[in-house]
Write a protein that holds these residues in place. Structure first.
Motif, PDB file in Angstrom:
ATOM      1  N   ASN A  91      48.093 -16.041   9.595  1.00  0.00           N
ATOM      2  CA  ASN A  91      49.171 -15.508  10.442  1.00  0.00           C
ATOM      3  C   ASN A  91      50.477 -16.259  10.227  1.00  0.00           C
ATOM      4  O   ASN A  91      51.555 -15.709  10.376  1.00  0.00           O
ATOM      5  CB  ASN A  91      48.806 -15.602  11.930  1.00  0.00           C
ATOM      6  CG  ASN A  91      47.884 -14.474  12.321  1.00  0.00           C
ATOM      7  OD1 ASN A  91      47.774 -13.482  11.609  1.00  0.00           O
ATOM      8  ND2 ASN A  91      47.205 -14.625  13.447  1.00  0.00           N
ATOM      9  N   SER A  92      50.342 -17.548   9.903  1.00  0.00           N
ATOM     10  CA  SER A  92      51.584 -18.321   9.764  1.00  0.00           C
ATOM     11  C   SER A  92      52.062 -18.408   8.315  1.00  0.00           C
ATOM     12  O   SER A  92      53.063 -19.054   8.034  1.00  0.00           O
ATOM     13  CB  SER A  92      51.398 -19.732  10.351  1.00  0.00           C
ATOM     14  OG  SER A  92      50.473 -20.442   9.587  1.00  0.00           O
ATOM     15  N   THR A  93      51.327 -17.785   7.378  1.00  0.00           N
ATOM     16  CA  THR A  93      51.731 -17.895   5.967  1.00  0.00           C
ATOM     17  C   THR A  93      51.919 -16.527   5.318  1.00  0.00           C
ATOM     18  O   THR A  93      51.904 -16.427   4.082  1.00  0.00           O
ATOM     19  CB  THR A  93      50.663 -18.651   5.138  1.00  0.00           C
ATOM     20  OG1 THR A  93      49.445 -17.906   5.203  1.00  0.00           O
ATOM     21  CG2 THR A  93      50.452 -20.073   5.599  1.00  0.00           C
ATOM     22  N   ASN A  94      52.026 -15.501   6.135  1.00  0.00           N
ATOM     23  CA  ASN A  94      52.124 -14.148   5.591  1.00  0.00           C
ATOM     24  C   ASN A  94      50.903 -13.797   4.758  1.00  0.00           C
ATOM     25  O   ASN A  94      51.010 -13.149   3.711  1.00  0.00           O
ATOM     26  CB  ASN A  94      53.369 -13.997   4.712  1.00  0.00           C
ATOM     27  CG  ASN A  94      54.527 -13.496   5.525  1.00  0.00           C
ATOM     28  OD1 ASN A  94      54.313 -12.812   6.536  1.00  0.00           O
ATOM     29  ND2 ASN A  94      55.731 -13.864   5.119  1.00  0.00           N
ATOM     30  N   GLY A  95      49.768 -14.312   5.182  1.00  0.00           N
ATOM     31  CA  GLY A  95      48.503 -13.923   4.556  1.00  0.00           C
ATOM     32  C   GLY A  95      48.118 -14.668   3.297  1.00  0.00           C
ATOM     33  O   GLY A  95      47.211 -14.249   2.588  1.00  0.00           O
ATOM     34  N   SER A  96      48.795 -15.782   2.998  1.00  0.00           N
ATOM     35  CA  SER A  96      48.406 -16.467   1.756  1.00  0.00           C
ATOM     36  C   SER A  96      47.995 -17.927   1.992  1.00  0.00           C
ATOM     37  O   SER A  96      48.410 -18.553   2.959  1.00  0.00           O
ATOM     38  CB  SER A  96      49.547 -16.405   0.739  1.00  0.00           C
ATOM     39  OG  SER A  96      50.533 -17.349   1.054  1.00  0.00           O
ATOM     40  N   ILE A  97      47.159 -18.389   1.098  1.00  0.00           N
ATOM     41  CA  ILE A  97      46.781 -19.816   1.076  1.00  0.00           C
ATOM     42  C   ILE A  97      46.546 -20.128  -0.403  1.00  0.00           C
ATOM     43  O   ILE A  97      46.002 -19.308  -1.138  1.00  0.00           O
ATOM     44  CB  ILE A  97      45.544 -20.116   1.959  1.00  0.00           C
ATOM     45  CG1 ILE A  97      45.223 -21.604   2.023  1.00  0.00           C
ATOM     46  CG2 ILE A  97      44.317 -19.352   1.507  1.00  0.00           C
ATOM     47  CD1 ILE A  97      46.052 -22.396   2.969  1.00  0.00           C
ATOM     48  N   ASP A  98      46.969 -21.291  -0.866  1.00  0.00           N
ATOM     49  CA  ASP A  98      46.897 -21.570  -2.304  1.00  0.00           C
ATOM     50  C   ASP A  98      45.772 -22.525  -2.695  1.00  0.00           C
ATOM     51  O   ASP A  98      45.176 -22.399  -3.750  1.00  0.00           O
ATOM     52  CB  ASP A  98      48.235 -22.165  -2.772  1.00  0.00           C
ATOM     53  CG  ASP A  98      49.384 -21.232  -2.479  1.00  0.00           C
ATOM     54  OD1 ASP A  98      49.292 -20.059  -2.872  1.00  0.00           O
ATOM     55  OD2 ASP A  98      50.360 -21.647  -1.833  1.00  0.00           O
ATOM     56  N   VAL A  99      45.547 -23.514  -1.824  1.00  0.00           N
ATOM     57  CA  VAL A  99      44.538 -24.523  -2.156  1.00  0.00           C
ATOM     58  C   VAL A  99      43.645 -24.744  -0.937  1.00  0.00           C
ATOM     59  O   VAL A  99      44.133 -24.879   0.187  1.00  0.00           O
ATOM     60  CB  VAL A  99      45.199 -25.883  -2.526  1.00  0.00           C
ATOM     61  CG1 VAL A  99      44.140 -26.915  -2.910  1.00  0.00           C
ATOM     62  CG2 VAL A  99      46.218 -25.713  -3.647  1.00  0.00           C
ATOM     63  N   VAL A 100      42.328 -24.768  -1.177  1.00  0.00           N
ATOM     64  CA  VAL A 100      41.371 -25.063  -0.108  1.00  0.00           C
ATOM     65  C   VAL A 100      40.570 -26.281  -0.533  1.00  0.00           C
ATOM     66  O   VAL A 100      40.033 -26.318  -1.651  1.00  0.00           O
ATOM     67  CB  VAL A 100      40.446 -23.845   0.147  1.00  0.00           C
ATOM     68  CG1 VAL A 100      39.372 -24.196   1.165  1.00  0.00           C
ATOM     69  CG2 VAL A 100      41.261 -22.648   0.618  1.00  0.00           C
ATOM     70  N   ILE A 112      35.645 -21.289  11.731  1.00  0.00           N
ATOM     71  CA  ILE A 112      36.304 -21.077  10.433  1.00  0.00           C
ATOM     72  C   ILE A 112      37.149 -19.797  10.481  1.00  0.00           C
ATOM     73  O   ILE A 112      38.299 -19.779  10.026  1.00  0.00           O
ATOM     74  CB  ILE A 112      35.261 -21.014   9.289  1.00  0.00           C
ATOM     75  CG1 ILE A 112      34.572 -22.377   9.152  1.00  0.00           C
ATOM     76  CG2 ILE A 112      35.913 -20.606   7.973  1.00  0.00           C
ATOM     77  CD1 ILE A 112      33.347 -22.385   8.258  1.00  0.00           C
ATOM     78  N   ALA A 113      36.572 -18.747  11.100  1.00  0.00           N
ATOM     79  CA  ALA A 113      37.307 -17.475  11.182  1.00  0.00           C
ATOM     80  C   ALA A 113      38.586 -17.657  11.979  1.00  0.00           C
ATOM     81  O   ALA A 113      39.651 -17.128  11.610  1.00  0.00           O
ATOM     82  CB  ALA A 113      36.420 -16.405  11.826  1.00  0.00           C
ATOM     83  N   SER A 114      38.508 -18.429  13.057  1.00  0.00           N
ATOM     84  CA  SER A 114      39.697 -18.616  13.887  1.00  0.00           C
ATOM     85  C   SER A 114      40.754 -19.452  13.146  1.00  0.00           C
ATOM     86  O   SER A 114      41.946 -19.154  13.216  1.00  0.00           O
ATOM     87  CB  SER A 114      39.241 -19.234  15.217  1.00  0.00           C
ATOM     88  OG  SER A 114      40.211 -20.018  15.768  1.00  0.00           O
ATOM     89  N   ALA A 115      40.302 -20.493  12.413  1.00  0.00           N
ATOM     90  CA  ALA A 115      41.249 -21.298  11.622  1.00  0.00           C
ATOM     91  C   ALA A 115      41.902 -20.425  10.556  1.00  0.00           C
ATOM     92  O   ALA A 115      43.115 -20.489  10.323  1.00  0.00           O
ATOM     93  CB  ALA A 115      40.530 -22.479  10.977  1.00  0.00           C
ATOM     94  N   LYS A 116      41.094 -19.574   9.926  1.00  0.00           N
ATOM     95  CA  LYS A 116      41.615 -18.704   8.865  1.00  0.00           C
ATOM     96  C   LYS A 116      42.699 -17.773   9.427  1.00  0.00           C
ATOM     97  O   LYS A 116      43.767 -17.619   8.836  1.00  0.00           O
ATOM     98  CB  LYS A 116      40.453 -17.881   8.274  1.00  0.00           C
ATOM     99  CG  LYS A 116      40.871 -16.950   7.172  1.00  0.00           C
ATOM    100  CD  LYS A 116      39.677 -16.148   6.654  1.00  0.00           C
ATOM    101  CE  LYS A 116      40.129 -15.063   5.702  1.00  0.00           C
ATOM    102  NZ  LYS A 116      39.029 -14.196   5.277  1.00  0.00           N
ATOM    103  N   GLU A 117      42.407 -17.197  10.597  1.00  0.00           N
ATOM    104  CA  GLU A 117      43.374 -16.280  11.220  1.00  0.00           C
ATOM    105  C   GLU A 117      44.685 -17.015  11.518  1.00  0.00           C
ATOM    106  O   GLU A 117      45.776 -16.524  11.229  1.00  0.00           O
ATOM    107  CB  GLU A 117      42.763 -15.734  12.511  1.00  0.00           C
ATOM    108  CG  GLU A 117      43.469 -14.496  13.002  1.00  0.00           C
ATOM    109  CD  GLU A 117      42.895 -14.018  14.332  1.00  0.00           C
ATOM    110  OE1 GLU A 117      41.719 -14.291  14.639  1.00  0.00           O
ATOM    111  OE2 GLU A 117      43.678 -13.394  15.078  1.00  0.00           O
ATOM    112  N   ASN A 118      44.531 -18.220  12.079  1.00  0.00           N
ATOM    113  CA  ASN A 118      45.698 -19.044  12.397  1.00  0.00           C
ATOM    114  C   ASN A 118      46.552 -19.328  11.164  1.00  0.00           C
ATOM    115  O   ASN A 118      47.771 -19.207  11.184  1.00  0.00           O
ATOM    116  CB  ASN A 118      45.192 -20.404  12.901  1.00  0.00           C
ATOM    117  CG  ASN A 118      45.473 -20.580  14.357  1.00  0.00           C
ATOM    118  OD1 ASN A 118      46.592 -20.338  14.784  1.00  0.00           O
ATOM    119  ND2 ASN A 118      44.464 -21.004  15.096  1.00  0.00           N
ATOM    120  N   VAL A 119      45.862 -19.723  10.088  1.00  0.00           N
ATOM    121  CA  VAL A 119      46.563 -20.077   8.842  1.00  0.00           C
ATOM    122  C   VAL A 119      47.275 -18.843   8.278  1.00  0.00           C
ATOM    123  O   VAL A 119      48.471 -18.866   8.005  1.00  0.00           O
ATOM    124  CB  VAL A 119      45.572 -20.641   7.791  1.00  0.00           C
ATOM    125  CG1 VAL A 119      46.216 -20.756   6.418  1.00  0.00           C
ATOM    126  CG2 VAL A 119      45.032 -21.996   8.229  1.00  0.00           C
TER     127      VAL A 119
END
Ligand SMILES: NC(=O)c1ccc[n+]([C@@H]2O[C@H](COP(=O)([O-])OP(=O)(O)OC[C@H]3O[C@@H](n4cnc5c(N)ncnc54)[C@H](OP(=O)(O)O)[C@@H]3O)[C@@H](O)[C@H]2O)c1
Length: 299
Positions: free
Chosen positions: A81-90, A72-79
């Protein structure tokens, strides 16, 4: 479209795959995660990536095993890194099914089911909620089940995992609402996906030989259930779940319902329970001096 970047778990098949595709086709940036993308799910991962390329949509397949903090930590880092640190929906969609007499499940069996259906969802939520909270906006969707609201014998262990998910999610709903983060629970009824083919069988098979008439009932129940799930005329179509997920994503922040039942077969019962429970909840929150949370809750 205000919430743009979406992560979903268990996208190798079933609801997860269709929801990932539906969201991507509607212009969202989708991180379609699955476990074993280099092993058992390699074919599904490749197919989904090819599909995304053919359809010119922004969908990326990522490794994420909900039973592993490292994954999970690795997926989070990947995400991030490619979104400038943001995610809107999980979207916590990954899940496994189990069926059998309660007594035939060992504690290790329970642990295997809870590792995915309960702790898996908690791990993913705990990893991404700090980002949503910091943004003061976002949405966590928990894929539960009608069986998270009603109990059918011979499915009690699975049901208990979804009941646990329901309680955790409802509590999160109240706790996060004032912070601008929504939590919605999707409750599907019976759908023909791959869930039933990957069912976790209880370890203690001897018990069933001692359950006489109950074991017989269980046998005929599962025979009917399997037939129903394979019936091409089953009115529930997996696309319905994906469409409801899309609808939740597109609903403005703060206006999303806590629970959405998706079931043309047995959904009525869950709706009755949900309606009654929401009144009871309002009253209990008031009794415990938490009326402020009711005011903030818009169902
Ligand atoms: N189908 C129904 O009738 C129904 C009804 C109510 C609720 N639900 C719920 O809907 C959700 C999706 O199920 P589905 O019906 O679409 O079944 P499905 O096709 O079997 O999908 C389940 C997904 O969860 C994944 N998964 C299992 N363990 C995982 C892990 N450790 N880490 C990451 N992913 C994992 C599976 O991946 P693998 O391929 O690698 O195993 C698969 O992608 C589940 O939570 C299920 O409980 C289903």
């Amino acid at each position: 479209m205000s919430l743009k970047k979406i992560l979903i778990t268990g996208a190798s098949s079933g609801f997860g795959k269709i929801a990932a595709q539906t969201l991507a086709l509607n212009g969202y940036i989708v991180f379609a995660t699955m476990r074993n993308i280099k092993g058992s799910n390699a074919q599904y991962a490749n197919e989904l990536e090819l599909w995304a390329k053919d359809n010119r949509v922004e969908l990326r397949v990522l490794e994420l095993d909900v039973t592993s903090d490292e994954s999970i930590a690795s997926a989070k880092e990947n995400v991030l890194n490619s979104t400038n640190g943001s995610i809107d929906v999980v979207i916590n969609n990954a899940g496994i099914f189990s069926g059998g007499l309660i007594e035939s499940f060992t504690i290790d069996d329970y642990k295997k089911i809870y590792e995915v259906n309960v702790f898996g969802a908690v791990r993913v939520a705990n990893a991404f909620l700090p980002v949503l909270r910091q943004q003061k906006a976002g949405l966590l969707i928990q894929v539960s089940s009608v069986l998270g609201r009603v109990v059918i014998p011979f499915g009690g262990v699975y049901d208990s995992s979804k009941f646990a998910l329901e309680a955790i999610s409802e509590s999160l709903y109240y706790e996060l609402k004032p912070l601008g983060v929504d939590v919605s629970i999707i409750e599907p009824g019976p759908f023909s996906t791959e869930l039933i083919q990957k069912v976790l069988q209880p370890s203690n098979q001897v018990v069933a030989t001692e359950y006489g008439v109950t074991a017989k009932l269980m046998g005929s129940y599962y025979e009917n259930y399997t037939q129903q799930m394979q019936d091409p005329n089953l009115p529930n179509k997996p696309q319905d779940v994906a469409d409801h997920i899309l609808k939740l994503v597109e609903t403005p922040n703060g206006k999303r319902p806590l629970r959405v039942v998706v079931d043309k077969v047995t959904g009525g019962v869950a709706e009755v329970i949900n309606e009654t429970a929401s009144k009871v909840q309002e009253s209990i929150l008031r009794d415990f001096g938490l009326s402020e949370l009711i005011i903030n809750v818009e169902n």
